[in-house]
Structure formats: C-alpha cells, structure tokens
Design a protein around this motif. Structure first.
Motif, PDB file in Angstrom:
ATOM      1  N   SER A   8     -25.851  28.760 -27.269  1.00 18.12           N
ATOM      2  CA  SER A   8     -25.588  28.445 -25.867  1.00 18.12           C
ATOM      3  C   SER A   8     -25.173  26.985 -25.771  1.00 18.12           C
ATOM      4  CB  SER A   8     -26.837  28.696 -25.008  1.00 18.12           C
ATOM      5  OG  SER A   8     -26.604  28.334 -23.662  1.00 18.12           O
ATOM      6  N   HIS A   9     -24.024  26.741 -25.148  1.00 17.46           N
ATOM      7  CA  HIS A   9     -23.510  25.377 -24.992  1.00 17.46           C
ATOM      8  C   HIS A   9     -24.000  24.812 -23.663  1.00 17.46           C
ATOM      9  CE1 HIS A   9     -20.760  25.876 -28.408  1.00 17.46           C
ATOM     10  NE2 HIS A   9     -20.536  27.087 -27.939  1.00 17.46           N
ATOM     11  N   GLY A  10     -24.701  23.717 -23.731  1.00 16.12           N
ATOM     12  CA  GLY A  10     -25.246  23.102 -22.532  1.00 16.12           C
ATOM     13  C   GLY A  10     -24.892  21.630 -22.428  1.00 16.12           C
ATOM     14  N   ASN A  11     -25.079  21.095 -21.221  1.00 17.26           N
ATOM     15  CA  ASN A  11     -24.828  19.676 -20.941  1.00 17.26           C
ATOM     16  C   ASN A  11     -23.399  19.273 -21.312  1.00 17.26           C
ATOM     17  OD1 ASN A  11     -25.427  17.111 -20.039  1.00 17.26           O
ATOM     18  ND2 ASN A  11     -26.413  16.461 -21.932  1.00 17.26           N
ATOM     19  N   MET A  12     -22.460  20.124 -20.930  1.00 17.09           N
ATOM     20  CA  MET A  12     -21.051  19.816 -21.178  1.00 17.09           C
ATOM     21  C   MET A  12     -20.483  19.083 -19.967  1.00 17.09           C
ATOM     22  SD  MET A  12     -19.628  23.253 -23.030  1.00 17.09           S
ATOM     23  CE  MET A  12     -20.048  24.254 -21.613  1.00 17.09           C
ATOM     24  N   ARG A  13     -20.018  17.875 -20.176  1.00 11.61           N
ATOM     25  CA  ARG A  13     -19.518  17.051 -19.087  1.00 11.61           C
ATOM     26  C   ARG A  13     -18.006  17.155 -18.923  1.00 11.61           C
ATOM     27  NH1 ARG A  13     -23.100  11.511 -20.121  1.00 11.61           N
ATOM     28  NH2 ARG A  13     -25.156  12.526 -20.008  1.00 11.61           N
ATOM     29  N   GLU A  14     -17.310  17.646 -19.907  1.00  4.70           N
ATOM     30  CA  GLU A  14     -15.864  17.762 -19.832  1.00  4.70           C
ATOM     31  C   GLU A  14     -15.471  19.206 -19.534  1.00  4.70           C
ATOM     32  OE1 GLU A  14     -14.308  16.219 -23.436  1.00  4.70           O
ATOM     33  OE2 GLU A  14     -14.959  14.163 -23.037  1.00  4.70           O
ATOM     34  N   THR A  15     -15.978  19.706 -18.428  1.00  3.06           N
ATOM     35  CA  THR A  15     -15.684  21.089 -18.058  1.00  3.06           C
ATOM     36  C   THR A  15     -14.255  21.271 -17.571  1.00  3.06           C
ATOM     37  OG1 THR A  15     -16.577  20.621 -15.851  1.00  3.06           O
ATOM     38  CG2 THR A  15     -18.086  21.571 -17.472  1.00  3.06           C
ATOM     39  N   TYR A  16     -13.570  20.175 -17.291  1.00  5.50           N
ATOM     40  CA  TYR A  16     -12.184  20.297 -16.847  1.00  5.50           C
ATOM     41  C   TYR A  16     -11.290  20.856 -17.943  1.00  5.50           C
ATOM     42  CZ  TYR A  16     -11.352  16.034 -19.558  1.00  5.50           C
ATOM     43  OH  TYR A  16     -11.263  15.124 -20.577  1.00  5.50           O
ATOM     44  N   ARG A  17     -11.743  20.790 -19.178  1.00  2.00           N
ATOM     45  CA  ARG A  17     -10.940  21.310 -20.265  1.00  2.00           C
ATOM     46  C   ARG A  17     -10.764  22.820 -20.161  1.00  2.00           C
ATOM     47  NH1 ARG A  17     -10.205  17.710 -24.471  1.00  2.00           N
ATOM     48  NH2 ARG A  17     -11.409  15.767 -24.320  1.00  2.00           N
ATOM     49  N   TYR A  18     -11.693  23.507 -19.496  1.00  2.00           N
ATOM     50  CA  TYR A  18     -11.531  24.946 -19.295  1.00  2.00           C
ATOM     51  C   TYR A  18     -10.340  25.239 -18.386  1.00  2.00           C
ATOM     52  CZ  TYR A  18     -16.036  25.850 -21.496  1.00  2.00           C
ATOM     53  OH  TYR A  18     -17.058  25.948 -22.399  1.00  2.00           O
ATOM     54  N   LEU A  19     -10.094  24.361 -17.424  1.00  4.78           N
ATOM     55  CA  LEU A  19      -8.991  24.583 -16.508  1.00  4.78           C
ATOM     56  C   LEU A  19      -7.647  24.302 -17.153  1.00  4.78           C
ATOM     57  CD1 LEU A  19     -10.499  23.011 -13.268  1.00  4.78           C
ATOM     58  CD2 LEU A  19     -10.466  25.416 -13.952  1.00  4.78           C
ATOM     59  N   THR A  20      -7.614  23.463 -18.183  1.00  6.92           N
ATOM     60  CA  THR A  20      -6.352  23.220 -18.867  1.00  6.92           C
ATOM     61  C   THR A  20      -5.867  24.444 -19.633  1.00  6.92           C
ATOM     62  OG1 THR A  20      -7.548  22.340 -20.781  1.00  6.92           O
ATOM     63  CG2 THR A  20      -6.872  20.769 -19.077  1.00  6.92           C
ATOM     64  N   ASP A  21      -6.778  25.338 -19.984  1.00  7.78           N
ATOM     65  CA  ASP A  21      -6.417  26.590 -20.655  1.00  7.78           C
ATOM     66  C   ASP A  21      -7.003  27.735 -19.836  1.00  7.78           C
ATOM     67  OD1 ASP A  21      -5.481  28.439 -22.428  1.00  7.78           O
ATOM     68  OD2 ASP A  21      -6.940  28.007 -23.998  1.00  7.78           O
ATOM     69  N   ILE A  22      -6.491  27.871 -18.616  1.00  3.53           N
ATOM     70  CA  ILE A  22      -7.055  28.833 -17.677  1.00  3.53           C
ATOM     71  C   ILE A  22      -6.844  30.260 -18.146  1.00  3.53           C
ATOM     72  CG2 ILE A  22      -4.947  28.837 -16.307  1.00  3.53           C
ATOM     73  CD1 ILE A  22      -8.599  29.168 -15.039  1.00  3.53           C
ATOM     74  N   PHE A  23      -5.751  30.532 -18.861  1.00  2.00           N
ATOM     75  CA  PHE A  23      -5.489  31.894 -19.323  1.00  2.00           C
ATOM     76  C   PHE A  23      -6.564  32.351 -20.300  1.00  2.00           C
ATOM     77  CE2 PHE A  23      -3.493  35.077 -22.032  1.00  2.00           C
ATOM     78  CZ  PHE A  23      -2.935  35.924 -21.090  1.00  2.00           C
ATOM     79  N   THR A  24      -6.855  31.517 -21.310  1.00  2.00           N
ATOM     80  CA  THR A  24      -7.907  31.873 -22.273  1.00  2.00           C
ATOM     81  C   THR A  24      -9.265  31.934 -21.598  1.00  2.00           C
ATOM     82  OG1 THR A  24      -6.626  30.750 -23.982  1.00  2.00           O
ATOM     83  CG2 THR A  24      -8.912  31.262 -24.493  1.00  2.00           C
ATOM     84  N   THR A  25      -9.491  31.065 -20.610  1.00  5.15           N
ATOM     85  CA  THR A  25     -10.758  31.092 -19.882  1.00  5.15           C
ATOM     86  C   THR A  25     -10.947  32.408 -19.157  1.00  5.15           C
ATOM     87  OG1 THR A  25     -10.656  28.695 -19.592  1.00  5.15           O
ATOM     88  CG2 THR A  25     -12.133  29.913 -18.136  1.00  5.15           C
ATOM     89  N   LEU A  26      -9.903  32.903 -18.529  1.00  4.02           N
ATOM     90  CA  LEU A  26     -10.000  34.182 -17.819  1.00  4.02           C
ATOM     91  C   LEU A  26     -10.147  35.342 -18.789  1.00  4.02           C
ATOM     92  CD1 LEU A  26      -7.305  33.686 -15.019  1.00  4.02           C
ATOM     93  CD2 LEU A  26      -9.793  33.501 -14.820  1.00  4.02           C
ATOM     94  N   VAL A  27      -9.502  35.247 -19.935  1.00  2.00           N
ATOM     95  CA  VAL A  27      -9.625  36.333 -20.916  1.00  2.00           C
ATOM     96  C   VAL A  27     -11.031  36.372 -21.507  1.00  2.00           C
ATOM     97  CG1 VAL A  27      -8.798  37.147 -23.160  1.00  2.00           C
ATOM     98  CG2 VAL A  27      -7.164  36.377 -21.436  1.00  2.00           C
ATOM     99  N   ASP A  28     -11.656  35.213 -21.691  1.00  2.00           N
ATOM    100  CA  ASP A  28     -12.993  35.153 -22.282  1.00  2.00           C
ATOM    101  C   ASP A  28     -14.091  35.558 -21.310  1.00  2.00           C
ATOM    102  OD1 ASP A  28     -11.950  34.351 -24.676  1.00  2.00           O
ATOM    103  OD2 ASP A  28     -12.260  32.209 -24.312  1.00  2.00           O
ATOM    104  N   LEU A  29     -13.793  35.669 -20.029  1.00  2.00           N
ATOM    105  CA  LEU A  29     -14.821  36.071 -19.073  1.00  2.00           C
ATOM    106  C   LEU A  29     -15.224  37.513 -19.312  1.00  2.00           C
ATOM    107  CD1 LEU A  29     -13.446  34.514 -15.738  1.00  2.00           C
ATOM    108  CD2 LEU A  29     -15.315  33.661 -17.161  1.00  2.00           C
ATOM    109  N   ASN A  30     -16.442  37.844 -18.893  1.00  2.00           N
ATOM    110  CA  ASN A  30     -16.872  39.231 -18.995  1.00  2.00           C
ATOM    111  C   ASN A  30     -16.141  40.084 -17.961  1.00  2.00           C
ATOM    112  OD1 ASN A  30     -18.168  38.627 -16.550  1.00  2.00           O
ATOM    113  ND2 ASN A  30     -20.112  38.202 -17.584  1.00  2.00           N
TER     114      ASN A  30
END
Length: 499
Positions: A115-137
């Motif tokens: 489990s990844h916690g205390n991540m402060r650079e969460t904006y990096r998920y938005l830079t790769d929004i396609f992969t972020t949406l694919v990785d969602l349940n």
C-alpha cells in the motif's frame, strides 16, 4: 537420509497443547482475581476462559454469592480478552517451535500486498489520466464512465437553455412569427434532451437548430467535437480494461507448496506450474525472486531485499513450452541463496519466494503475467511431486487432481554445502584408497633395498667396490656402463671411489 519422527521422544497426549507460562504484571493479577472463584485456562487459539467451580459438592450457596461469582467470572473474561494472545506453537520435526505469522509480500493469487501512502505528488496521476482510469477497479471505472457522459450532457444542455433564455425564445413560445435558436425548446428538460441528441447523433427530428442562431451553430460544432473526443476516450478506456489479460492469469496455476529433494544427486528446490486452457501461452518465461530482509557488512538493514533465484537462465530452461504441467527446478549450488540452508534452518528461517510466469496470450497477442509466492512454511523438505500424466489411446491424459499432491522421499537433512563437502571427502577418500592399493601391489614386487657390493678398504679410509642403491622398480643398475643418477638411483663404481 531424512530424519525420522521416531528419533524424537514421543509426547504424551496430555501435552497436546503447550503449557502457557505465567508472566508478570497483568497476568498474575488476573490469576489472583479468579483464585477465589475458580480456575481458568487461557486457550491459545481462541483466547477464551474456561472456569471450573471450586465449591464443594453438597454445599448450598446463597444467590448473592452466586451472583457475585458470575460477575467476577464475567470481569475476568473481559480482562483476559484484552490480554495479548499467546504465540501459537506447533510441533515440527525438531520439536516444539513457534508458528511464524509472516506477512506476505505477494499473495497466492498474485496480488501484491503493498500500500502506497503519504504520497505528496498526486498530480502525477493526472498527467497519465488514461492509465489511471484503466487501473481503476470496475466500480470506479463505471462511475467515471457514466459521470463523464452525464456531466457533458448537463453542461451543454444548460448552455442551450441559457441561449434560449437570453434570446427570448422562452417568451415567444406561442408566437409563430418568432424564429427561435432551436425549435421546440421550451425549458431545461427539452434543452437537455437536445444536448443528448446532438452528442449521441440520435436525431429524432423534433428539435432542430435553425439558421438564425450563429451562436447555436458554433455551440453545435463545439459539442460535436468534444462529444467525439469523450466517446473515443471513454470507449477506449473501457475496451482496454475489458481486453486486459489479467483474467487469463486465473487459469495459470501454481502448486500450493514447493518441495526440496534430490535430483541427479543434487538438492533442488522445485514447484509446479500448469495451464488450464487449451490455448497456450506463447513464449512463456519463468523467473523467481527471494524476498528476505538482510543486514550488510556495514550494518545497513535492507528490508525485503530481492535476490534472483536461477531457474535455468544460463541453460535456457526458464523458457517453457507450457502444454502440460511442468516442474520448475532450481538447483541449489554455490550461487544459490539456499546453499547453506538445512532442514532445521528451513523450519526456523523466514523468507518468501516469489515466482513470476510471463508470456503472450495466443488468442489476443497481449502479454500476460501470473504471480504466486511460497513462504518458508510452504516449502516441504524431502518431498517430490506426484506424477499426473498417463498415456491414453491416442493422447496424453493429465490428471489435475494430483497437481498439488506430493509424496515423501529419502533426502539428506543437511545443507547442499555440507552435502557437497561430504561428497568431496568421499571422492578424495576413494582416490587415495585406490592409490594406496596400487602402491601396495607395486611395493610387494619390488621393495626398497640397499644393495652394497664388495667393500674394500684401501687403507686410506676409502671404500673400494661397486656400491649401488636401487629405488622403486629400477633393477640392473650394475650393468649400467656409466656412472650417474637414474630416476633417483645412484651408482658408484670403483674408479669413482678411487678418484
């Protein structure tokens, strides 16, 4: 040879559970509380309290004393439940040992327990929004899919309603001489329906834009373009998510346990892998990693250090033709992390072996990866996998009912290092015993002799006469014409002594 259980003294039935030693502090206080009411035993597995009434039979107690006893028993039960549980123990091949409660790094189904916690650079998920949406349940993916369309429909529907309101189309609904921006838009609901028809290109024909509204024309083009982008993005995400080969890994199975036994007089760590589908994995490749914490020579502690375990990379055995279940073997040699591990150390050690199978799905051409792991408790020393293939009429029959079955075989309990040293000593002993036997046979024919000829004293302290020393199997040195040394033999004649 494997150590037999009979070599250890048997434990009576009354000691089937380890005795819980009384500690200090709260445990002693709990025993004092229940001393007057009864005797309780803390169960190691369940942690419940068993009370035994100490009252003498035949003595009638008052209801007040019984009530006080029940209240004391209830209080002791609640107190004991709050105590830390006793460490579970089990009897192994080397006596009573603590049962390890190891947290898995990779689950048996291949899920990584991180489990990844205390991540402060969460904006990096938005830079790769396609992969972020694919990785969602799937639940979140469906929610995002529905909300993407609903928000765009509502957004453009509100704009169409605002245009109709600002132009005064809503005030001239009954005026036939008035040309609205969009025909038959008499409220927000109708504007919302027109937005849906525009973005989905349904076109029922009841609501249509007129040529007297240039703003509406520009908005129509903008919605058509953005609607096409939303469709391509969301449909692409759903297609990639549906076509992911993750479910293909569900039909790639690993054995529940790994085994250690001899193969060609060498200790090998083995596990079994199989494919349940008739469509094969193309270019299957096997890898293995040892997950174990270690401390360097400089004192640095490395948690969950990863060490490569060779399963045939040098020889090419890691590339599998996975048509039938295969037994993957790791030879425990001097380069193996299990080189100094014996059977006793295995029961005390704490590690995790992660196995990874990668390949391309034949039906879709996409890369698939299946993972599993084995803890130290799941490695069976002195076992071998049961055969599961038989020859039928015209084909090979595979019985998957025996996929996880193992049977015990004779295996040394020492480590591979000790086994190699014993083999080296045995080889050296055989070598020297054969050499000594040959030497004995040779020395029986020709023994070391000191041959001396006729000694003559010339009165000057010299020895005159042929003197020769014969070493080994050299004979007939007296017949040599010249003096000198031959293979360690020295010959002297009279002329030399006189000289």
């Amino acid at each position: 040879m494997a150590l037999e259980d009979s070599s250890f003294p048997s434990r009576p039935e009354s000691l089937s559970l380890p005795v819980v030693e009384k500690g200090k502090g709260p445990v002693e206080e709990a025993s004092e509380v229940t001393a007057s009411t009864g005797v309780f035993d803390v169960s190691e597995d369940l942690g419940h309290v068993v009370t035994t009434d100490t009252a003498q039979p035949g003595v009638n107690r008052s209801w007040k004393s019984k009530l006080a006893e029940r209240q004391a028993n209830a209080a002791s039960e609640e107190y004991v439940k709050k105590l830390p549980r006793v460490v579970e123990k089990e009897r192994g091949r080397f006596g009573w040992a603590k049962r390890r409660k190891t947290q898995r790094y990779v689950e048996k189904n291949g899920r990584c327990n991180v489990s990844h916690g205390n991540m402060r650079e969460t904006y990096r998920y938005l830079t790769d929004i396609f992969t972020t949406l694919v990785d969602l349940n799937w639940r979140c993916s469906l929610f995002v899919f529905v909300m993407a369309y609903a928000i765009t429909w509502l957004f453009f529907g509100a704009i169409w309603y605002l245009i109709a309101y600002l132009r005064g189309d809503l005030d001239h609904l009954e005026d036939e001489t008035w040309t609205p921006c969009v025909n038959n838009v008499n409220g927000f609901i109708s504007a919302f329906l027109f937005s849906i028809e525009t973005e989905t290109t349904i076109g029922y024909g009841h609501r249509v834009i007129t040529d007297q509204c240039p703003v509406g024309t520009m908005l129509l083009l903008l919605q058509a373009i953005l609607g096409s982008m939303v469709n391509a993005f969301m449909v692409g995400c759903m297609f990639v998510k549906i076509s992911q080969p993750n479910k293909r890994a569900e039909t790639l199975v690993f054995s529940k346990n790994a085994v250690i036994s001899l193969r060609d007089d060498r200790l090998c760590l083995m596990f079994r892998v199989g494919d349940l589908r008739s469509s094969h994995i193309v270019g299957a490749n096997m890898r293995a990693k040892l997950i174990k914490s270690k401390q360097t020579q400089e004192g640095e502690f490395i948690p969950l250090d990863q060490t490569d375990i060779s399963v045939g990379f040098e020889t090419g055995d890691d590339r599998l033709f996975l048509v039938s279940p295969l037994v993957i073997s790791h030879e425990i040699d001097c380069r193996s992390p299990f080189w100094d591990m014996s059977q006793g150390q295995l029961e005390k050690d704490d590690f995790e072996m992660v196995v990874i199978l990668e390949g391309m799905v034949e039906a879709t051409g996409m890369t698939c990866q299946a993972r599993s792991s084995y803890l130290a408790d799941e490695v069976q020393w002195g076992h071998r996998f049961s055969p599961m293939m038989s020859l039928a009429e015209g084909f090979f029959d595979i019985d998957y009912g025996a996929f996880h079955q193992t049977f015990e075989v004779d295996t040394p309990s020492c480590s591979a290092h000790e086994l190699s040293l014993a083999a080296a000593r045995l080889e050296a002993h055989l070598y020297w015993s054969i050499s000594s036997k040959l030497d004995e046979e040779k020395w029986e024919g020709s023994s070391l002799t000191n041959q001396s000829g006729k000694q003559l004293d010339n009165g000057k302290g010299g020895v005159v006469g042929p003197v020769s020393f014969t070493v080994g199997e050299i004979t007939g040195i007296e017949e040599q014409s010249g003096p000198g040394e031959l293979n360690g033999s020295v010959t002297t004649d009279q002329s030399e002594s006189e000289a």
